[in-house]
Design an enzyme around this catalytic site. Structure first.
Site, short mmCIF file in Angstrom:
data_model
loop_
_atom_site.label_atom_id
_atom_site.label_comp_id
_atom_site.label_asym_id
_atom_site.label_seq_id
_atom_site.Cartn_x
_atom_site.Cartn_y
_atom_site.Cartn_z
N GLU A 110 -20.45 -21.23 28.38
CA GLU A 110 -19.75 -21.65 29.59
C GLU A 110 -19.34 -23.10 29.47
OE1 GLU A 110 -22.76 -20.00 30.21
OE2 GLU A 110 -21.97 -18.14 31.08
N TYR A 122 -13.84 -26.07 21.43
CA TYR A 122 -14.15 -24.64 21.35
C TYR A 122 -12.91 -23.84 20.92
CZ TYR A 122 -18.40 -26.00 23.84
OH TYR A 122 -19.58 -26.60 24.19
C1 LIG Z 1 -17.69 -32.10 23.75
C2 LIG Z 1 -18.47 -32.76 22.61
C3 LIG Z 1 -19.64 -31.88 22.18
C4 LIG Z 1 -17.49 -32.94 21.41
O1 LIG Z 1 -18.22 -33.53 20.34
P1 LIG Z 1 -17.59 -34.72 19.48
O2 LIG Z 1 -18.50 -34.98 18.35
O3 LIG Z 1 -17.30 -35.87 20.38
O4 LIG Z 1 -16.21 -34.10 19.01
P2 LIG Z 1 -15.61 -34.07 17.53
O5 LIG Z 1 -15.45 -35.46 17.02
O6 LIG Z 1 -16.39 -33.12 16.71
O7 LIG Z 1 -14.15 -33.52 17.83
C5 LIG Z 1 -13.82 -32.14 17.70
C6 LIG Z 1 -12.65 -31.82 18.60
O8 LIG Z 1 -13.06 -31.88 19.97
C7 LIG Z 1 -11.97 -32.32 20.77
N1 LIG Z 1 -12.34 -33.56 21.41
C8 LIG Z 1 -13.50 -34.25 21.24
N2 LIG Z 1 -13.52 -35.32 22.06
C9 LIG Z 1 -12.37 -35.29 22.75
C10 LIG Z 1 -11.83 -36.13 23.77
N3 LIG Z 1 -12.47 -37.20 24.21
N4 LIG Z 1 -10.62 -35.78 24.29
C11 LIG Z 1 -9.95 -34.70 23.86
N5 LIG Z 1 -10.41 -33.88 22.88
C12 LIG Z 1 -11.61 -34.18 22.35
C13 LIG Z 1 -10.80 -32.54 19.84
O9 LIG Z 1 -10.07 -31.34 19.82
C14 LIG Z 1 -11.49 -32.79 18.52
O10 LIG Z 1 -10.69 -32.46 17.43
P3 LIG Z 1 -9.73 -33.58 16.78
O11 LIG Z 1 -10.62 -34.73 16.42
O12 LIG Z 1 -9.15 -32.88 15.59
O13 LIG Z 1 -8.74 -33.97 17.84
C15 LIG Z 1 -18.96 -34.19 23.01
O14 LIG Z 1 -17.86 -34.91 23.51
C16 LIG Z 1 -20.06 -34.17 24.05
O15 LIG Z 1 -21.24 -34.12 23.72
N6 LIG Z 1 -19.66 -34.27 25.34
C17 LIG Z 1 -20.65 -34.34 26.43
C18 LIG Z 1 -21.46 -33.08 26.54
C19 LIG Z 1 -20.57 -31.87 26.71
O16 LIG Z 1 -19.62 -31.86 27.49
N7 LIG Z 1 -20.91 -30.80 25.98
C20 LIG Z 1 -20.22 -29.53 26.07
C21 LIG Z 1 -20.72 -28.76 27.25
S1 LIG Z 1 -19.92 -27.18 27.40
#
Ligand SMILES: CC(C)(COP(=O)(O)OP(=O)(O)OC[C@H]1O[C@@H](n2cnc3c(N)ncnc32)[C@H](O)[C@@H]1OP(=O)(O)O)[C@@H](O)C(=O)NCCC(=O)NCCS
Length: 163
Positions: A110, A122
């Site tokens: 979710e 995702y």
């Molecule tokens: C969502 C989360 C897990 C992504 O992890 P991350 O290590 O920051 O992301 P990554 O560097 O691996 O990026 C992977 C992709 O995610 C997307 N993404 C990550 N951060 C983003 C941002 N701030 N805005 C838009 N897209 C984003 C992009 O598509 C990115 O691909 P790209 O680099 O080719 O554009 C992280 O931001 C997080 O922990 N957020 C808070 C907790 C959360 O919301 N968890 C998910 C609950 S469902």
């Protein structure tokens, strides 16, 4: 200046002794965080709980509940200062691999509609939007829907026929 990872992060099982530290990270990345008790319960329930550790620091963590054919990703989080370093994608791929090894056919999760970063991750990783769960999450005002996302595993055909 953006932080640089000192070493490649290593995937290892979450430990009961670190649930408080993980809950502290959790409070910095969510408006409605899990508690240490939620992580403790997940470990006690035997869920698949993992962290990415880098130079002794937990940089990301998550929880996967694995059933007979299906798994449910309950938590996927990257510590604030380490976001946008590819760790979320890496840990998600690790969970997909763990699920595959357990003969899981479908992974569900979710996500809040407002969480554009997670939704983009995702989608890039092969999940699609499967259904909406109305008023699923607590929000600053009232409640927020959840988007239920799903990815098929198994053979390549299964992954392409992802609906
Ligand atoms: C969502 C989360 C897990 C992504 O992890 P991350 O290590 O920051 O992301 P990554 O560097 O691996 O990026 C992977 C992709 O995610 C997307 N993404 C990550 N951060 C983003 C941002 N701030 N805005 C838009 N897209 C984003 C992009 O598509 C990115 O691909 P790209 O680099 O080719 O554009 C992280 O931001 C997080 O922990 N957020 C808070 C907790 C959360 O919301 N968890 C998910 C609950 S469902």
């Amino acid at each position: 200046m953006s932080a640089v990872l000192a070493q490649s992060p290593v995937l290892r099982p979450m430990r009961m002794s670190e649930v408080k530290a993980i809950a502290a990270i959790e409070r910095t990345v969510y408006s409605h965080p899990w508690t240490a008790g939620n992580f403790r319960d997940s470990l006690q329930a035997g869920y698949s709980c993992w962290v990415l550790e880098c130079a002794g620091e937990i940089v990301a963590y998550g929880v996967l509940m694995i059933g007979v054919d299906e798994a449910h990703l309950l938590n996927l989080s990257v510590a604030k200062e380490w976001q946008r370093h590819g760790l979320g994608r890496q840990l998600l791929q690790d969970f997909i691999e763990i699920a595959r090894r357990c003969d899981v056919q479908r992974i569900f999760l979710e996500v809040r509609p407002s969480n554009t970063a997670a939704r983009a991750l995702y989608r890039q990783t092969g999940f699609h939007e499967h259904a909406v769960r109305r008023s699923y999450y607590p929000a600053a005002v009232g409640r927020e829907d959840a988007i239920l996302m799903m990815r098929r595993l198994g053979g390549e055909q299964g992954e392409e026929g992802n609906r």
